[in-house]
Design a protein around this motif. Structure first.
Motif, PDB file in Angstrom:
ATOM      1  N   GLN A 187       0.825  -1.193   0.000  1.00 30.90           N
ATOM      2  CA  GLN A 187       0.000   0.000   0.000  1.00 30.90           C
ATOM      3  C   GLN A 187       0.867   1.253   0.000  1.00 30.90           C
ATOM      4  N   GLU A 188       0.310   2.317  -0.491  1.00 28.51           N
ATOM      5  CA  GLU A 188       1.069   3.550  -0.703  1.00 28.51           C
ATOM      6  C   GLU A 188       1.800   4.025   0.553  1.00 28.51           C
ATOM      7  N   ALA A 189       1.159   4.002   1.710  1.00 28.57           N
ATOM      8  CA  ALA A 189       1.806   4.491   2.937  1.00 28.57           C
ATOM      9  C   ALA A 189       3.007   3.648   3.351  1.00 28.57           C
ATOM     10  N   LEU A 190       3.066   2.405   2.880  1.00 26.49           N
ATOM     11  CA  LEU A 190       4.167   1.513   3.244  1.00 26.49           C
ATOM     12  C   LEU A 190       5.225   1.426   2.146  1.00 26.49           C
ATOM     13  N   CYS A 191       5.005   2.154   1.053  1.00 26.62           N
ATOM     14  CA  CYS A 191       5.939   2.101  -0.074  1.00 26.62           C
ATOM     15  C   CYS A 191       6.520   3.461  -0.439  1.00 26.62           C
ATOM     16  N   SER A 192       6.079   4.504   0.228  1.00 25.32           N
ATOM     17  CA  SER A 192       6.606   5.838  -0.046  1.00 25.32           C
ATOM     18  C   SER A 192       6.617   6.643   1.253  1.00 25.32           C
ATOM     19  N   GLY A 193       7.426   7.665   1.247  1.00 25.32           N
ATOM     20  CA  GLY A 193       7.466   8.549   2.415  1.00 25.32           C
ATOM     21  C   GLY A 193       8.188   7.949   3.611  1.00 25.32           C
ATOM     22  N   GLU A 194       7.828   8.428   4.765  1.00 31.41           N
ATOM     23  CA  GLU A 194       8.502   8.088   6.023  1.00 31.41           C
ATOM     24  C   GLU A 194       8.535   6.590   6.330  1.00 31.41           C
ATOM     25  N   TYR A 195       7.501   5.861   5.964  1.00 34.07           N
ATOM     26  CA  TYR A 195       7.397   4.444   6.314  1.00 34.07           C
ATOM     27  C   TYR A 195       7.670   3.511   5.136  1.00 34.07           C
ATOM     28  N   ALA A 196       8.346   4.020   4.115  1.00 33.90           N
ATOM     29  CA  ALA A 196       8.613   3.217   2.919  1.00 33.90           C
ATOM     30  C   ALA A 196       9.480   2.007   3.246  1.00 33.90           C
ATOM     31  N   ALA A 197       9.053   0.869   2.775  1.00 34.84           N
ATOM     32  CA  ALA A 197       9.814  -0.367   2.949  1.00 34.84           C
ATOM     33  C   ALA A 197      11.114  -0.304   2.153  1.00 34.84           C
ATOM     34  N   PHE A 198      12.103  -1.009   2.627  1.00 34.37           N
ATOM     35  CA  PHE A 198      13.400  -1.121   1.967  1.00 34.37           C
ATOM     36  C   PHE A 198      13.207  -1.669   0.557  1.00 34.37           C
ATOM     37  N   GLU A 199      13.795  -0.993  -0.416  1.00 38.25           N
ATOM     38  CA  GLU A 199      13.745  -1.403  -1.821  1.00 38.25           C
ATOM     39  C   GLU A 199      12.315  -1.642  -2.313  1.00 38.25           C
ATOM     40  N   ALA A 200      11.390  -0.773  -1.895  1.00 34.81           N
ATOM     41  CA  ALA A 200       9.975  -0.940  -2.242  1.00 34.81           C
ATOM     42  C   ALA A 200       9.749  -1.039  -3.751  1.00 34.81           C
ATOM     43  N   ALA A 238      -0.812 -23.479   9.167  1.00 35.00           N
ATOM     44  CA  ALA A 238      -1.688 -24.132  10.137  1.00 35.00           C
ATOM     45  C   ALA A 238      -2.997 -24.577   9.495  1.00 35.00           C
ATOM     46  N   LEU A 239      -3.421 -23.866   8.451  1.00 28.75           N
ATOM     47  CA  LEU A 239      -4.638 -24.229   7.736  1.00 28.75           C
ATOM     48  C   LEU A 239      -4.395 -25.300   6.670  1.00 28.75           C
ATOM     49  N   GLY A 240      -3.116 -25.681   6.489  1.00 33.35           N
ATOM     50  CA  GLY A 240      -2.800 -26.781   5.574  1.00 33.35           C
ATOM     51  C   GLY A 240      -2.289 -26.400   4.205  1.00 33.35           C
ATOM     52  N   TYR A 241      -1.970 -25.134   3.982  1.00 30.91           N
ATOM     53  CA  TYR A 241      -1.500 -24.708   2.669  1.00 30.91           C
ATOM     54  C   TYR A 241       0.028 -24.770   2.561  1.00 30.91           C
ATOM     55  N   PRO A 242       0.572 -25.513   1.600  1.00 27.19           N
ATOM     56  CA  PRO A 242       1.988 -25.350   1.274  1.00 27.19           C
ATOM     57  C   PRO A 242       2.174 -23.955   0.668  1.00 27.19           C
ATOM     58  N   ILE A 243       3.351 -23.383   0.859  1.00 36.60           N
ATOM     59  CA  ILE A 243       3.568 -21.989   0.466  1.00 36.60           C
ATOM     60  C   ILE A 243       4.862 -21.812  -0.299  1.00 36.60           C
ATOM     61  N   THR A 244       4.770 -20.998  -1.352  1.00 40.24           N
ATOM     62  CA  THR A 244       5.953 -20.447  -1.989  1.00 40.24           C
ATOM     63  C   THR A 244       6.026 -18.998  -1.528  1.00 40.24           C
ATOM     64  N   LEU A 245       7.086 -18.658  -0.836  1.00 39.72           N
ATOM     65  CA  LEU A 245       7.331 -17.286  -0.394  1.00 39.72           C
ATOM     66  C   LEU A 245       8.260 -16.646  -1.415  1.00 39.72           C
ATOM     67  N   ILE A 246       7.830 -15.555  -2.014  1.00 41.88           N
ATOM     68  CA  ILE A 246       8.698 -14.877  -2.979  1.00 41.88           C
ATOM     69  C   ILE A 246       9.826 -14.226  -2.179  1.00 41.88           C
ATOM     70  N   ALA A 247      11.002 -14.828  -2.246  1.00 41.51           N
ATOM     71  CA  ALA A 247      12.122 -14.439  -1.386  1.00 41.51           C
ATOM     72  C   ALA A 247      12.528 -12.982  -1.560  1.00 41.51           C
ATOM     73  N   ASP A 248      12.398 -12.455  -2.769  1.00 46.25           N
ATOM     74  CA  ASP A 248      12.725 -11.054  -3.030  1.00 46.25           C
ATOM     75  C   ASP A 248      11.460 -10.238  -3.276  1.00 46.25           C
ATOM     76  N   GLY A 249      10.336 -10.740  -2.792  1.00 41.91           N
ATOM     77  CA  GLY A 249       9.050 -10.090  -2.976  1.00 41.91           C
ATOM     78  C   GLY A 249       8.395  -9.684  -1.669  1.00 41.91           C
ATOM     79  N   HIS A 250       9.183  -9.551  -0.626  1.00 38.04           N
ATOM     80  CA  HIS A 250       8.681  -9.019   0.642  1.00 38.04           C
ATOM     81  C   HIS A 250       9.754  -8.147   1.259  1.00 38.04           C
ATOM     82  N   SER A 251       9.326  -7.202   2.070  1.00 37.66           N
ATOM     83  CA  SER A 251      10.274  -6.249   2.647  1.00 37.66           C
ATOM     84  C   SER A 251       9.687  -5.644   3.910  1.00 37.66           C
ATOM     85  N   THR A 252      10.464  -4.773   4.506  1.00 45.31           N
ATOM     86  CA  THR A 252      10.069  -4.089   5.740  1.00 45.31           C
ATOM     87  C   THR A 252      10.936  -2.847   5.908  1.00 45.31           C
TER      88      THR A 252
END
Length: 177
Positions: free
Chosen positions: A7-20, A120-134
């Motif tokens: 979301q915009e508030a987490l991708c720009s400005g003061e709270y922008a995630a690293f390498e958004a 916990a709900l039973g779903y196998p997951i692919t986590l996009i290793a370079d598709g998440h940030s903080t």
């Protein structure tokens, strides 16, 4: 495919995630591939009464650069867990979902919590290793936090289903995505 809180508030400005911008580009490439393979793309938007992510505000909107399409689905949430008090699990069951691809913001909060709940709900997951940030915190840099979560989530075995952290460019859609 779940795209969490990009979301915009987490991708720009003061709270922008690293390498958004780079994260958004990786998400867009995988989402395009998902659509080409008839995999539903679900955007999850966090909302809070804090002004920053207030429903309908500029900050609440999907981030500039994210290439959402009219057929993509939207889920609103108010907790770190994308399943908590939402219809996400019902929607996934209705779609016949057997595997999730997860990406978004922030690695140690909503991404982590949603991944663990999905396991916990039973779903196998692919986590996009370079598709998440903080963002950096008082102890670790954002890059360290995201790398830590790639390693930690990939090593969770107690739920049964597992997480595979895979770079966006290496994700393929088939029966073993």
């Amino acid at each position: 495919m779940l795209i969490i809180d990009v979301q915009e508030a987490l991708c720009s400005g003061e709270y922008a995630a690293f390498e958004a911008v780079q994260v958004i580009n990786q998400i867009n490439s995988v989402a395009q591939l998902a659509r080409q393979n008839s995999v539903p793309v679900i955007y999850i938007q966090h909302e809070a009464n804090d002004g920053l992510l207030e429903y309908g505000s500029v900050g609440w909107q999907l981030a500039v650069g994210l290439q959402a399409q009219p057929d993509d689905l939207l889920i609103r949430k108010s907790a770190s867990d994308s399943f908590h008090n939402t219809n996400l699990h019902t929607l996934l069951k209705d779609l016949g979902t057997e595997h999730l691809i997860i990406c978004g913001l922030q690695s140690e909060f909503c991404v982590d919590t949603t991944v663990r709940r999905a396991l916990a709900l039973g779903y196998p997951i692919t986590l996009i290793a370079d598709g998440h940030s903080t963002v950096d915190n008082d102890v670790l840099s954002a890059a360290q936090i995201s790398a830590h979560h790639n390693a930690t989530l990939s090593n969770l075995a107690s739920f049964g289903p597992r997480v595979k952290a895979i770079l966006a460019a290496q994700i393929q859609f088939n029966s073993k995505s």
